[in-house]
Design a protein around this motif. Structure first.
Motif, PDB file in Angstrom:
ATOM      1  N   PHE A 264       5.149  12.202  -6.963  1.00 11.23           N
ATOM      2  CA  PHE A 264       4.527  11.630  -8.171  1.00 11.23           C
ATOM      3  C   PHE A 264       4.271  12.761  -9.181  1.00 11.23           C
ATOM      4  O   PHE A 264       3.135  13.189  -9.390  1.00 11.23           O
ATOM      5  CB  PHE A 264       3.216  10.937  -7.809  1.00 11.23           C
ATOM      6  CG  PHE A 264       3.392   9.761  -6.886  1.00 11.23           C
ATOM      7  CD1 PHE A 264       3.567   8.472  -7.390  1.00 11.23           C
ATOM      8  CD2 PHE A 264       3.397   9.941  -5.503  1.00 11.23           C
ATOM      9  CE1 PHE A 264       3.748   7.395  -6.538  1.00 11.23           C
ATOM     10  CE2 PHE A 264       3.572   8.864  -4.644  1.00 11.23           C
ATOM     11  CZ  PHE A 264       3.754   7.584  -5.154  1.00 11.23           C
ATOM     12  N   ASP A 266       4.128  12.891 -12.290  1.00  8.15           N
ATOM     13  CA  ASP A 266       3.317  12.582 -13.477  1.00  8.15           C
ATOM     14  C   ASP A 266       1.930  12.055 -13.113  1.00  8.15           C
ATOM     15  O   ASP A 266       1.225  11.479 -13.943  1.00  8.15           O
ATOM     16  CB  ASP A 266       4.030  11.557 -14.362  1.00  8.15           C
ATOM     17  CG  ASP A 266       4.284  10.229 -13.644  1.00  8.15           C
ATOM     18  OD1 ASP A 266       4.133  10.188 -12.404  1.00  8.15           O
ATOM     19  OD2 ASP A 266       4.634   9.239 -14.321  1.00  8.15           O
ATOM     20  N   THR A 288      -3.087   7.488 -11.149  1.00  7.24           N
ATOM     21  CA  THR A 288      -1.882   6.710 -11.456  1.00  7.24           C
ATOM     22  C   THR A 288      -0.690   7.649 -11.470  1.00  7.24           C
ATOM     23  O   THR A 288      -0.812   8.844 -11.774  1.00  7.24           O
ATOM     24  CB  THR A 288      -1.986   6.015 -12.827  1.00  7.24           C
ATOM     25  OG1 THR A 288      -2.202   7.014 -13.836  1.00  7.24           O
ATOM     26  CG2 THR A 288      -3.147   5.038 -12.855  1.00  7.24           C
ATOM     27  N   GLY A 289       0.459   7.131 -11.132  1.00  5.05           N
ATOM     28  CA  GLY A 289       1.663   7.950 -11.150  1.00  5.05           C
ATOM     29  C   GLY A 289       2.893   7.098 -10.914  1.00  5.05           C
ATOM     30  O   GLY A 289       2.790   5.931 -10.506  1.00  5.05           O
ATOM     31  N   THR A 290       4.046   7.690 -11.159  1.00  3.31           N
ATOM     32  CA  THR A 290       5.325   7.006 -10.957  1.00  3.31           C
ATOM     33  C   THR A 290       6.035   7.648  -9.777  1.00  3.31           C
ATOM     34  O   THR A 290       6.168   8.879  -9.710  1.00  3.31           O
ATOM     35  CB  THR A 290       6.208   7.112 -12.203  1.00  3.31           C
ATOM     36  OG1 THR A 290       5.460   6.682 -13.349  1.00  3.31           O
ATOM     37  CG2 THR A 290       7.453   6.250 -12.059  1.00  3.31           C
ATOM     38  N   LYS A 292       8.691   9.031  -8.394  1.00  5.21           N
ATOM     39  CA  LYS A 292       9.989   9.535  -8.858  1.00  5.21           C
ATOM     40  C   LYS A 292      10.718  10.380  -7.825  1.00  5.21           C
ATOM     41  O   LYS A 292      11.887  10.740  -8.023  1.00  5.21           O
ATOM     42  CB  LYS A 292       9.781  10.363 -10.121  1.00  5.21           C
ATOM     43  CG  LYS A 292       9.250   9.575 -11.304  1.00  5.21           C
ATOM     44  CD  LYS A 292       9.077  10.460 -12.531  1.00  5.21           C
ATOM     45  CE  LYS A 292       8.586   9.658 -13.733  1.00  5.21           C
ATOM     46  NZ  LYS A 292       8.435  10.508 -14.941  1.00  5.21           N
ATOM     47  N   LYS A 303       8.607   3.078  -9.127  1.00 10.41           N
ATOM     48  CA  LYS A 303       7.505   2.170  -9.463  1.00 10.41           C
ATOM     49  C   LYS A 303       6.225   2.942  -9.778  1.00 10.41           C
ATOM     50  O   LYS A 303       5.967   4.004  -9.215  1.00 10.41           O
ATOM     51  CB  LYS A 303       7.244   1.198  -8.310  1.00 10.41           C
ATOM     52  CG  LYS A 303       8.398   0.219  -8.096  1.00 10.41           C
ATOM     53  CD  LYS A 303       8.037  -0.831  -7.067  1.00 10.41           C
ATOM     54  CE  LYS A 303       9.168  -1.858  -6.928  1.00 10.41           C
ATOM     55  NZ  LYS A 303       8.830  -2.955  -5.999  1.00 10.41           N
ATOM     56  N   SER A 304       5.448   2.367 -10.684  1.00 11.18           N
ATOM     57  CA  SER A 304       4.162   2.966 -11.034  1.00 11.18           C
ATOM     58  C   SER A 304       3.080   2.397 -10.122  1.00 11.18           C
ATOM     59  O   SER A 304       3.098   1.198  -9.814  1.00 11.18           O
ATOM     60  CB  SER A 304       3.806   2.665 -12.491  1.00 11.18           C
ATOM     61  OG  SER A 304       4.724   3.296 -13.364  1.00 11.18           O
ATOM     62  N   THR A 306      -1.264   2.609  -8.940  1.00 10.34           N
ATOM     63  CA  THR A 306      -2.647   3.018  -9.222  1.00 10.34           C
ATOM     64  C   THR A 306      -3.421   2.910  -7.919  1.00 10.34           C
ATOM     65  O   THR A 306      -3.371   1.875  -7.260  1.00 10.34           O
ATOM     66  CB  THR A 306      -3.301   2.111 -10.281  1.00 10.34           C
ATOM     67  OG1 THR A 306      -2.582   2.225 -11.513  1.00 10.34           O
ATOM     68  CG2 THR A 306      -4.755   2.522 -10.511  1.00 10.34           C
TER      69      THR A 306
END
Length: 392
Positions: A264, A266, A288-290, A292, A303-304, A306
């Motif tokens: 993640f 980000d 929160t993060g994506t 990746k 997918k994002s 939380t």
């Protein structure tokens, strides 16, 4: 005129005068005896009211008295469970959620292990034991023994009622214990005979420890591994409640940092509350993060997510020496699409290769396989309070 020689009338003898009759005075009235006045009971302090409520929550929970439990909340009280899709707002909804808990676990028993108090906030670490005897998040009774640990954050009104209640526990632990997840389950915890109580002393060290904890979170977000590790002792231990094993030492912490920042890149953390209480810092936050990159064996899903969590961190001489984190791993994995939503396919999911490590503030990620997360109707129970599973 002279009276001489007989012949004259004799004078009557004088009469003895009678003493005047004096009326007796009326009897004196009997003295009035005043009834003893009851001493006014001293007004209970806020701390006493708060402790009474905490005790009441435990007693009512173990008595399975949902109505009495709801009465310990303010009229507009609210219960928020990490990972649940809906909150319980108002006494009626709170009572209903507790009743669902008791219906799912007929022998549900809970006890607090640690209680942290600062002003109008009480943070209660608890454990529960029970048997899965009724419907749980759409899952039929398995008759299996279960148990987990969790944390309640309770904010009180001046009258000592609960106005807001946040609940943290891992639904995946229960799913593993009843056989719906292949993730290795944590052992069913023993219930404490009496809790340890830690009260804020408002010392300067409390503020410094909070600053150190926040700096760790900032270092994680900024991908500054050296700064993150520098805040820990060499023998640091971190117990992520979504994992079966405790992370020990900086090498394992370093592995977690790499997995988190790769999986993640980000990720950002938002701190809702940070309390310094004695040697401890309690951090309530979300990140929160994506997704990746690969994350403990799970390929990138793009997918994002939380995740909400709470950390209890112990400091000594300005260094993190031990920590405990509570989050809902099942909810995390459902957001990634690895696990079905509550009420979906109840087949056991494979376990991913996820290991726990101290989380600065991006926290230790939930276990890769926790199963269906608690449904909205799963409610929390206070204070050591009922909880976990259906819930503190």
């Amino acid at each position: 005129m002279l009276v001489a020689c007989g012949g004259a009338e004799e004078s009557p003898a004088p009469k003895t005068p009678q003493a005047p009759v004096v009326a007796a005075p009326p009897p004196a009235p009997a003295p009035t005896v005043e009834a003893p006045k009851e001493e006014a009971k001293p007004k209970e302090s806020f701390a006493e009211l708060q402790q009474k409520t905490l005790k009441g929550v435990i007693e009512a929970t173990n008595a399975h008295d949902a109505k009495k439990l709801a009465g310990l909340y303010a009229e507009g009280g609210i219960v928020k469970i990490a990972g649940a899709p809906a909150d319980a707002s108002g006494r009626e909804a709170i009572a209903q959620s507790y009743q669902k808990l008791f219906d799912a676990f007929k022998d549900y028993t809970t006890a607090p292990s640690r209680v942290f108090v600062k002003g109008d906030v009480a943070i209660v670490e608890w454990a529960f034991n029970g048997t899965h005897t009724g419907d749980l998040w759409g899952i039929k009774a398995s008759e299996k023994k279960v148990g987990a640990q969790g944390v309640d954050v309770m904010l009180f009104t001046p009258e000592g009622q609960i106005k807001e209640h946040h609940v943290y526990y891992d639904g995946g632990t229960i799913l593993s214990q009843i056989g719906l997840s292949k993730q290795k389950a944590r052992a069913i915890p023993a219930l404490a005979s009496s809790p340890q109580t830690v009260t804020s002393n408002a010392a300067a060290e409390e503020t410094k420890n909070v600053e150190a904890m926040n700096a760790m979170g900032a270092a994680m977000d900024a991908k500054k591994e050296a700064d993150w590790l520098a805040a820990m002792s060499d023998t640091v231990e971190w117990d992520d409640m979504t994992e079966a094993q405790t992370s020990k030492g900086k090498p394992e912490a370093k592995k977690f940092f790499k997995a988190m920042t790769t999986g993640f890149p980000d990720a950002k953390t938002t701190v809702a509350h940070a309390w310094g209480i004695g040697d401890y810092v309690i951090l309530e936050s979300s990140w929160t993060g994506t997704h990746k990159g690969a994350f403990f064996g799970i390929p990138a899903t793009k997918k994002s997510v939380t995740a909400k969590s709470i950390e209890i961190a112990q400091f000594k001489d300005g260094k993190l020496v031990k920590g405990w984190s509570y989050s809902n791993g099942a909810d995390f994995m459902q957001q990634l699409g690895v696990l079905p939503k509550p009420g979906g396919d109840a087949k056991a999911a494979p376990a991913a290769d996820k290991k726990a490590a101290p989380a600065g503030d991006a926290k230790a990620a939930p276990a890769a396989d926790k199963k269906a997360a608690p449904a909205a109707d799963k409610k929390a129970a206070p204070t050591g309070d009922a909880k976990a599973a259906p819930k503190k």
